[in-house]
Scaffold this active site. Sequence first.
Site, PDB file in Angstrom:
ATOM      1  N   ASP A  48       0.846  -1.202   0.000  1.00 56.74           N
ATOM      2  CA  ASP A  48       0.000   0.000   0.000  1.00 56.74           C
ATOM      3  C   ASP A  48       0.878   1.247   0.000  1.00 56.74           C
ATOM      4  O   ASP A  48       1.721   1.413   0.889  1.00 56.74           O
ATOM      5  CB  ASP A  48      -0.888   0.011   1.256  1.00 56.74           C
ATOM      6  CG  ASP A  48      -1.799   1.233   1.283  1.00 56.74           C
ATOM      7  OD1 ASP A  48      -2.880   1.159   0.687  1.00 56.74           O
ATOM      8  OD2 ASP A  48      -1.413   2.264   1.874  1.00 56.74           O
ATOM      9  N   TYR A  53       2.843   9.960  -0.327  1.00 59.99           N
ATOM     10  CA  TYR A  53       3.888   9.402   0.546  1.00 59.99           C
ATOM     11  C   TYR A  53       5.280   9.650  -0.045  1.00 59.99           C
ATOM     12  O   TYR A  53       6.288   9.432   0.623  1.00 59.99           O
ATOM     13  CB  TYR A  53       3.701   7.890   0.779  1.00 59.99           C
ATOM     14  CG  TYR A  53       2.395   7.488   1.432  1.00 59.99           C
ATOM     15  CD1 TYR A  53       1.538   8.439   1.997  1.00 59.99           C
ATOM     16  CD2 TYR A  53       1.998   6.156   1.488  1.00 59.99           C
ATOM     17  CE1 TYR A  53       0.328   8.054   2.573  1.00 59.99           C
ATOM     18  CE2 TYR A  53       0.803   5.775   2.070  1.00 59.99           C
ATOM     19  CZ  TYR A  53      -0.034   6.733   2.601  1.00 59.99           C
ATOM     20  OH  TYR A  53      -1.226   6.345   3.168  1.00 59.99           O
ATOM     21  N   LYS A  82      -2.878   5.866  -4.408  1.00 57.81           N
ATOM     22  CA  LYS A  82      -4.051   6.729  -4.159  1.00 57.81           C
ATOM     23  C   LYS A  82      -3.937   8.084  -4.849  1.00 57.81           C
ATOM     24  O   LYS A  82      -2.833   8.657  -4.930  1.00 57.81           O
ATOM     25  CB  LYS A  82      -4.215   6.953  -2.643  1.00 57.81           C
ATOM     26  CG  LYS A  82      -4.068   5.686  -1.819  1.00 57.81           C
ATOM     27  CD  LYS A  82      -4.332   5.861  -0.347  1.00 57.81           C
ATOM     28  CE  LYS A  82      -3.921   4.597   0.412  1.00 57.81           C
ATOM     29  NZ  LYS A  82      -2.572   4.649   0.985  1.00 57.81           N
ATOM     30  N   HIS A 115      -7.918   9.158  -2.234  1.00 57.78           N
ATOM     31  CA  HIS A 115      -7.293   9.133  -0.909  1.00 57.78           C
ATOM     32  C   HIS A 115      -8.186   9.739   0.166  1.00 57.78           C
ATOM     33  O   HIS A 115      -8.210   9.288   1.325  1.00 57.78           O
ATOM     34  CB  HIS A 115      -5.959   9.890  -0.967  1.00 57.78           C
ATOM     35  CG  HIS A 115      -5.011   9.540   0.135  1.00 57.78           C
ATOM     36  ND1 HIS A 115      -3.661   9.494  -0.045  1.00 57.78           N
ATOM     37  CD2 HIS A 115      -5.217   9.212   1.439  1.00 57.78           C
ATOM     38  CE1 HIS A 115      -3.078   9.160   1.102  1.00 57.78           C
ATOM     39  NE2 HIS A 115      -4.007   8.986   2.007  1.00 57.78           N
ATOM     40  N   LYS A 276       2.323  -0.947   8.812  1.00 60.81           N
ATOM     41  CA  LYS A 276       3.572  -0.387   8.274  1.00 60.81           C
ATOM     42  C   LYS A 276       4.716  -0.769   9.188  1.00 60.81           C
ATOM     43  O   LYS A 276       4.622  -0.650  10.417  1.00 60.81           O
ATOM     44  CB  LYS A 276       3.475   1.135   8.172  1.00 60.81           C
ATOM     45  CG  LYS A 276       4.774   1.816   7.726  1.00 60.81           C
ATOM     46  CD  LYS A 276       5.573   2.334   8.911  1.00 60.81           C
ATOM     47  CE  LYS A 276       6.931   2.895   8.527  1.00 60.81           C
ATOM     48  NZ  LYS A 276       7.730   3.280   9.704  1.00 60.81           N
ATOM     49  N   SER A 277       5.813  -1.224   8.605  1.00 64.09           N
ATOM     50  CA  SER A 277       7.056  -1.331   9.350  1.00 64.09           C
ATOM     51  C   SER A 277       8.205  -1.250   8.360  1.00 64.09           C
ATOM     52  O   SER A 277       8.065  -1.659   7.210  1.00 64.09           O
ATOM     53  CB  SER A 277       7.131  -2.641  10.141  1.00 64.09           C
ATOM     54  OG  SER A 277       8.368  -2.679  10.833  1.00 64.09           O
TER      55      SER A 277
HETATM   56  N1  LIG Z   1      -5.670   6.098   3.559  1.00 62.66           N
HETATM   57  C1  LIG Z   1      -5.149   6.849   4.501  1.00 62.66           C
HETATM   58  O1  LIG Z   1      -5.520   8.010   4.696  1.00 62.66           O
HETATM   59  C2  LIG Z   1      -4.083   6.294   5.361  1.00 62.66           C
HETATM   60  C3  LIG Z   1      -3.449   5.132   4.977  1.00 62.66           C
HETATM   61  N2  LIG Z   1      -2.448   4.607   5.754  1.00 62.66           N
HETATM   62  C4  LIG Z   1      -1.795   3.365   5.283  1.00 62.66           C
HETATM   63  O2  LIG Z   1      -1.881   2.405   6.332  1.00 62.66           O
HETATM   64  C5  LIG Z   1      -0.574   1.994   6.706  1.00 62.66           C
HETATM   65  C6  LIG Z   1      -0.541   1.640   8.179  1.00 62.66           C
HETATM   66  O3  LIG Z   1      -0.854   2.749   8.992  1.00 62.66           O
HETATM   67  P1  LIG Z   1       0.238   3.562   9.848  1.00 62.66           P
HETATM   68  O4  LIG Z   1      -0.303   4.915  10.090  1.00 62.66           O
HETATM   69  O5  LIG Z   1       1.541   3.466   9.180  1.00 62.66           O
HETATM   70  O6  LIG Z   1       0.233   2.856  11.255  1.00 62.66           O
HETATM   71  P2  LIG Z   1       0.404   1.371  11.840  1.00 62.66           P
HETATM   72  O7  LIG Z   1      -0.721   1.179  12.765  1.00 62.66           O
HETATM   73  O8  LIG Z   1       0.650   0.394  10.770  1.00 62.66           O
HETATM   74  O9  LIG Z   1       1.715   1.545  12.730  1.00 62.66           O
HETATM   75  C7  LIG Z   1       2.989   1.692  12.148  1.00 62.66           C
HETATM   76  C8  LIG Z   1       3.968   1.970  13.269  1.00 62.66           C
HETATM   77  O10 LIG Z   1       4.032   0.853  14.152  1.00 62.66           O
HETATM   78  C9  LIG Z   1       5.375   0.379  14.288  1.00 62.66           C
HETATM   79  N3  LIG Z   1       5.299  -1.085  14.259  1.00 62.66           N
HETATM   80  C10 LIG Z   1       5.120  -1.886  13.177  1.00 62.66           C
HETATM   81  N4  LIG Z   1       5.056  -3.175  13.539  1.00 62.66           N
HETATM   82  C11 LIG Z   1       5.207  -3.203  14.879  1.00 62.66           C
HETATM   83  C12 LIG Z   1       5.239  -4.256  15.825  1.00 62.66           C
HETATM   84  N5  LIG Z   1       5.110  -5.547  15.453  1.00 62.66           N
HETATM   85  N6  LIG Z   1       5.405  -3.932  17.122  1.00 62.66           N
HETATM   86  C13 LIG Z   1       5.554  -2.634  17.506  1.00 62.66           C
HETATM   87  N7  LIG Z   1       5.535  -1.594  16.651  1.00 62.66           N
HETATM   88  C14 LIG Z   1       5.365  -1.869  15.337  1.00 62.66           C
HETATM   89  C15 LIG Z   1       6.115   0.943  13.088  1.00 62.66           C
HETATM   90  O11 LIG Z   1       7.460   1.208  13.399  1.00 62.66           O
HETATM   91  P3  LIG Z   1       8.670   0.520  12.554  1.00 62.66           P
HETATM   92  O12 LIG Z   1       8.518   0.952  11.118  1.00 62.66           O
HETATM   93  O13 LIG Z   1       9.893   1.083  13.206  1.00 62.66           O
HETATM   94  O14 LIG Z   1       8.515  -0.954  12.732  1.00 62.66           O
HETATM   95  C16 LIG Z   1       5.362   2.247  12.811  1.00 62.66           C
HETATM   96  O15 LIG Z   1       5.880   3.305  13.624  1.00 62.66           O
HETATM   97  C17 LIG Z   1       0.297   3.192   6.312  1.00 62.66           C
HETATM   98  O16 LIG Z   1       1.666   2.901   6.305  1.00 62.66           O
HETATM   99  C18 LIG Z   1      -0.306   3.538   4.982  1.00 62.66           C
HETATM  100  O17 LIG Z   1       0.155   2.644   3.983  1.00 62.66           O
HETATM  101  C19 LIG Z   1      -2.128   5.192   6.953  1.00 62.66           C
HETATM  102  C20 LIG Z   1      -2.726   6.343   7.373  1.00 62.66           C
HETATM  103  C21 LIG Z   1      -3.745   6.999   6.603  1.00 62.66           C
HETATM  104  O1  LIG Z   2      -2.379   8.365   4.247  1.00 60.93           O
HETATM  105  C1  LIG Z   2      -2.252   9.328   4.930  1.00 60.93           C
HETATM  106  C2  LIG Z   2      -1.382   9.417   6.090  1.00 60.93           C
HETATM  107  O2  LIG Z   2      -1.685  10.535   6.847  1.00 60.93           O
HETATM  108  C3  LIG Z   2      -1.532  11.732   6.174  1.00 60.93           C
HETATM  109  C4  LIG Z   2      -1.856  12.854   7.045  1.00 60.93           C
HETATM  110  O3  LIG Z   2      -3.182  12.839   7.395  1.00 60.93           O
HETATM  111  C5  LIG Z   2      -2.410  11.768   4.964  1.00 60.93           C
HETATM  112  O4  LIG Z   2      -1.657  12.240   3.927  1.00 60.93           O
HETATM  113  C6  LIG Z   2      -3.009  10.489   4.625  1.00 60.93           C
HETATM  114  O5  LIG Z   2      -4.281  10.377   5.173  1.00 60.93           O
END
Ligand SMILES: NC(=O)C1=CN([C@@H]2O[C@H](COP(=O)(O)OP(=O)(O)OC[C@H]3O[C@@H](n4cnc5c(N)ncnc54)[C@H](OP(=O)(O)O)[C@@H]3O)[C@@H](O)[C@H]2O)C=CC1
Ligand SMILES: O=C1CO[C@H](CO)[C@@H](O)[C@@H]1O
Length: 334
Positions: A48, A53, A82, A115, A276-277
Site C-alpha cells: 500500500d 507518501y 491513491k 485518498h 507499516k514497518s
Molecule cells: N488512507 C489513509 O488516509 C491512510 C493510509 N495509511 C496506510 O496504512 C498503513 C498503516 O498505517 P500507519 O499509520 O503506518 O500505522 P500502523 O498502525 O501500521 O503503525 C505503524 C507503526 O508501528 C510500528 N510497528 C510496526 N510493527 C510493529 C510491531 N510488530 N510492534 C511494535 N511496533 C510496530 C512501526 O514502526 P517501525 O517501522 O519502526 O517498525 C510504525 O511506527 C500506512 O503505512 C499507509 O500505507 C495510513 C494512514 C492513513
Molecule cells: O495516508 C495518509 C497518512 O496521513 C496523512 C496525514 O493525514 C495523509 O496524507 C493520509 O491520510
Amino acid sequence: MAELADRYVTFYNGQKMPIIGLGTWQATDEEIETSIDAALEAGYRHIDTAYVYMNEPALGRALKKWFDSGKLKREDLFIVTKLPNFGNRPESVEKYIKRSLDNLQLTYLDLYLVHHPVGLQEKEGEMLPKDDSGNLLVDKSTDIISVWKAMEEQVHAGRARAIGLSNFNVRQISRIVESCCIRPANVQVELHIYCQQKNLVSFCEGLGITVCAYAPLGSPNLASFVKMIGDNPELIPTFSPLTEPIVIEIAKQHNKAPAQVLLRHIIQRRIVVIPKSTNPTRIQDNFKIFDFQLTTEEMEKISSLDKGHEGRLFGAGMLHGIHTHPEYPYDGTD
Ligand SMILES: NC(=O)C1=CN([C@@H]2O[C@H](COP(=O)(O)OP(=O)(O)OC[C@H]3O[C@@H](n4cnc5c(N)ncnc54)[C@H](OP(=O)(O)O)[C@@H]3O)[C@@H](O)[C@H]2O)C=CC1
Ligand SMILES: O=C1CO[C@H](CO)[C@@H](O)[C@@H]1O
C-alpha cells in the site's frame, strides 16, 4: 496452516486482494528497499502506498529489481496507490494516475483509491498545500461524484483493475454507490481496536464492498508526524492499542506479540490489514498471523474495547483547516 482462502478477500468482480499488505507511509527511500525485500521474502504480496507518501519511485525501483530477477512476476503482486487530495478534480485524475504508474514503473494498478473526500488546491510539488497562517488550502468546489466518474474511466482505460475510496464516511460512500457505474471494490479507513468502524463495515459488507484497515496498530508514530507538519501533537488522542492490557493478556495466552493479536483480530473480521514497518523483524512478525485463532470470547473482549468515533486518531486534531471543507468526513456520525 491457514486455508489459502483465508489469506485473501474477494472483490465482487472476482479479483483477490491479499488480506495483509505492507503499509509504507513515512518510509523513506532508503527504508523502502530493505522493507520491500524483507516483506516479499516473508511472503507479503500486497503493498500500500500513495502519491503523497513520495516513495512511489523508490517502491518502483524495488519492484523492478524483483521482476528483473525473475523471482516474482507483476501478476503475483497486488499494488495499491491513491489519488492525492489536490487531484480531486475530474480533469486531474488521469494526470495523477499516470504519474503514479510512471513512478512505480507499472502499466496498471490492482487498486486505485481516492485518498480523501476533501479536495485541496494544487500547488506543484507541495503535498500539503497551506496558506501563510498554516491552514490547508482547501478547494470547497470538490464534486466527489464527478471525481468518481473519472476514476471509472481509469478502469475502462486499463490503468486500474479496481477502484475504491479512502476516508469516506457511510453517507459519502452511499452517494457514490447511488450514482456510479462501477461500484467501489474496497474502502480504506482508520480501523483498530479503539475505532472498530462496526457500522461502516456492516454497511460495506451489505453492498459487497471490502474494507481495509489503516493504522491497525494505532499508528504509534502519528504524533511525531503531526508535530513535523506544524500541527499541535497535543490534540492527538494518546490511545495506544499496542499497550492495551486486554490485548497483552490475550497475546500471552497464544504466545504471540500484541501486534499479532491486533492484526489477527482484524483479519478474523475478514478485513484487510496494512501494518507499516521498516524493521525486517517486525515485518516478518506482522505476517505471522495465520497460525493461530482468537476464540469467540477473545474476539468479544476485544470488540468491547471499541470507542466508536471517539476512538479515532486521524481526526480534527490534525491538518488544520481541513474541517472547513463541505466534504470533511469525520463529524462524529457515520
Ligand atoms: N488512507 C489513509 O488516509 C491512510 C493510509 N495509511 C496506510 O496504512 C498503513 C498503516 O498505517 P500507519 O499509520 O503506518 O500505522 P500502523 O498502525 O501500521 O503503525 C505503524 C507503526 O508501528 C510500528 N510497528 C510496526 N510493527 C510493529 C510491531 N510488530 N510492534 C511494535 N511496533 C510496530 C512501526 O514502526 P517501525 O517501522 O519502526 O517498525 C510504525 O511506527 C500506512 O503505512 C499507509 O500505507 C495510513 C494512514 C492513513
Ligand atoms: O495516508 C495518509 C497518512 O496521513 C496523512 C496525514 O493525514 C495523509 O496524507 C493520509 O491520510
